[in-house]
Design an enzyme around this catalytic site. Structure first.
Site, short mmCIF file in Angstrom:
data_model
loop_
_atom_site.label_atom_id
_atom_site.label_comp_id
_atom_site.label_asym_id
_atom_site.label_seq_id
_atom_site.Cartn_x
_atom_site.Cartn_y
_atom_site.Cartn_z
N ARG A 128 0.86 -1.18 0.00
CA ARG A 128 0.00 0.00 0.00
C ARG A 128 0.89 1.23 0.00
NH1 ARG A 128 -2.62 0.45 5.03
NH2 ARG A 128 -1.22 2.19 5.48
N GLU A 142 4.70 7.10 2.56
CA GLU A 142 5.45 5.86 2.77
C GLU A 142 4.87 4.77 1.88
OE1 GLU A 142 5.17 4.27 6.71
OE2 GLU A 142 3.00 4.58 6.84
N ASN A 144 4.10 0.67 2.25
CA ASN A 144 4.02 -0.42 3.21
C ASN A 144 4.18 -1.76 2.51
OD1 ASN A 144 2.80 1.15 5.73
ND2 ASN A 144 1.73 1.85 3.89
N SER A 149 -3.03 -2.93 5.91
CA SER A 149 -4.34 -3.30 6.42
C SER A 149 -5.49 -2.50 5.81
CB SER A 149 -4.36 -3.13 7.94
OG SER A 149 -4.08 -1.79 8.28
N LYS A 306 12.05 2.41 6.22
CA LYS A 306 12.18 3.83 5.91
C LYS A 306 13.55 4.14 5.31
CE LYS A 306 8.21 4.81 7.96
NZ LYS A 306 7.84 3.46 8.40
N LYS A 364 11.38 10.09 11.53
CA LYS A 364 10.81 8.75 11.44
C LYS A 364 11.83 7.68 11.80
CE LYS A 364 7.25 9.43 7.93
NZ LYS A 364 6.67 8.84 6.72
N GLU A 368 6.90 0.23 11.72
CA GLU A 368 5.61 0.27 11.05
C GLU A 368 4.52 0.27 12.11
OE1 GLU A 368 5.49 0.72 7.86
OE2 GLU A 368 7.63 0.42 7.58
N GLY A 369 3.30 0.60 11.67
CA GLY A 369 2.15 0.46 12.55
C GLY A 369 1.64 1.74 13.17
N ARG A 456 -7.51 7.33 4.67
CA ARG A 456 -7.45 7.34 6.13
C ARG A 456 -7.38 8.81 6.54
NH1 ARG A 456 -2.49 4.48 7.66
NH2 ARG A 456 -1.78 5.39 5.69
#
Length: 481
Positions: A128, A142, A144, A149, A306, A364, A368-369, A456
């Site tokens: 994603r 970014e 992923n 998800s 990253k 950063k 992740e998450g 999002r």
């Protein structure tokens, strides 16, 4: 178009009573169709509550949306080729693994399986790529490569937004809500990988958390796989669950109990907390040594860090992976400014610049998450603490974007609206995600598709926008010219 503010897709002219009725109906629709999760405050495996979602679809410029969709196949190819370039991975991460113990453990597994030779040459990525609007264009926040998800819930959210526009008397505007079905696209990729393994008795293993809050999105994937191919069985285990029952047979097939695993789909394993002991790390290594097709493989996982993404912004880096100048230009156009904090003149200079102007950047780590980034004055204090230590090489700086705001209402399980007024509707910022699926080996890409999208959306005064954390909300685009 005012670049600082976008107008919402419709203006709601409702009394407080009418507004409350709409919210109640929206919540019930969401619960009945799976826009929901388990509560972190009062966990009960038999109960769910609504996942935060936007009442209306958020407006997004059509040309930027199409640009993000059209570039996804190129990004899929790029990540695949980066993941299969050992020298590039090693060079990109050589300083980070000395400063970041989690990345170092992943890298250790990578080096072991690379040296031994991969038992399975095929990898699958469910990716994603996330974007924010910036000065009438889009910039990548970014990309992923693990546990990308909400593909299941994004599919349903599109359906919800079409429903609510009709319910509010604006069915003529549904045509501006683009079709979206990432769950089918993502699960088609997983079933394709299962077929490539060529064992009809094999299962797909979902690696999940010890306690799963985002249960609906994960189950959407599981149920869609069965719908696409009733022959395929899915099993769910945490890394801890796998410790006593997992082994390799003489052919290096991955066995969980008596089941042969053809595909491993990681929905956990991207955070330190997934590996509380060395046993979980041993299981991760065992999986990587197996013949099972991994989603992601360890090399895909590292390609999504990253630091690797930052290294791709170096001059001429893309020439190693993409064939033509037009493809390179398209990718470079969406790249944000990403800066290494190595011990050199460039690293020292960007640290001094960020300490003086922290609002221009995001700091950063290799995580992740969500919930890991540092903003504003905290950047200055963090850089001051680590500017002379090796720790700084585990971080990168990224240009910060201030996208246009718009009004929307975030529907949550708590905080029932008592009034319908200007204060009920927040200034929000959407972030666009485009899903992609890529499958291949070292020499060939055999499957490469763009499969859907998600917004999002977070309040404009929030730095982080995690949906599962309850700050952001799941959303979908309403396209404008």
């Amino acid at each position: 178009m005012d670049v600082s503010r976008l107008q919402p897709c419709i203006q709601l002219q409702l009394s407080n009573e009418e507004f409350q009725t709409v919210i109640d109906k929206a919540k019930d629709w969401a619960l009945m169709h799976g826009i929901s999760m388990r509560s972190k405050e009062s966990f009960n495996k038999n109960q769910v509550q609504v996942l935060p979602f936007t009442l209306l679809p958020s407006v997004f410029p059509r040309k930027n949306f199409e640009k993000a969709k059209n570039i996804q196949i190129l990004l899929n190819e790029l990540i695949h080729r980066v993941a299969h370039n050992h020298t590039y991975i090693v060079d990109s991460l050589k300083s980070t693994i000395n400063a970041d113990s989690f990345t170092a453990k992943l890298f250790e597994i990578y080096e072991i399986v690379h040296k031994e030779g991969y038992s399975q040459n095929i990898s699958i990525g469910l990716l994603r790529s996330d974007y924010m609007l910036h000065e009438n264009d889009i910039k990548q926040v970014e990309l992923n490569t693990i546990a990308s998800s909400f593909g299941g819930i994004a599919t349903v959210t599109t359906q919800y937004h079409k429903y609510i526009l009709s319910e509010l008397g604006h069915s003529d505007k549904i045509e501006n809500v683009p079709e979206n079905n990432p769950i089918t696209g993502l699960c088609t990729g997983l079933t394709y990988a299962w077929k490539l393994y060529n064992n009809k008795q094999s299962v797909i293993l979902f690696i999940v958390e010890d306690i799963t809050y985002n249960i609906c999105d994960q189950r959407f994937h599981e149920f869609e796989i069965r719908k696409l191919n009733p022959e395929i069985k899915v099993i769910r285990r945490s890394l801890r669950d796998l410790v006593p029952e997992t082994k390799l047979n003489s052919d290096k097939e991955l066995l969980v109990g008596n089941e042969i695993v053809s595909v491993v789909y990681f929905r956990s394993g991207y955070q330190v907390e997934a590996y509380p002991t060395e046993q979980e790390w041993s299981i991760r290594l065992l999986i990587e040594r197996s013949r099972a097709i991994k989603c992601p493989s360890i090399q895909y996982h590292l390609a999504g860090t990253k630091k690797v993404q930052q290294s791709l912004t170096h001059p001429n880096a893309l020439n190693m992976f993409l064939k033509d100048s037009d493809s390179i230009k398209q990718v470079q156009e969406v790249f944000a400014g990403l800066y290494s904090l190595e011990f050199n003149n460039e690293g020292d200079a960007i640290i001094e610049e960020a300490m003086a102007n922290p609002k221009k950047y995001v700091l950063k780590p290799q995580r992740e998450g969500g919930g890991n980034n540092i903003y504003n004055e905290n950047i200055t204090s963090k850089l001051e603490l680590m500017k002379s230590s090796e720790e700084r090489t585990a971080w990168i700086l990224m240009d910060r974007f201030y996208p246009p705001t718009q009004k929307n209402y975030i529907v949550r399980a708590q905080n029932e609206p008592f009034e319908h007024n200007d204060f009920s509707f927040l200034d929000v910022i959407p972030e666009l995600g485009i899903y992609g699926v890529v499958i291949g080996d070292h020499d060939h890409v055999i499957y490469n598709e763009q499969v859907g999208h998600i917004l999002r959306t977070k309040p404009s005064n929030e730095n982080e926008g995690g949906i599962a954390a309850g700050i952001g909300a799941i959303d979908g685009p309403y396209l404008i010219s």
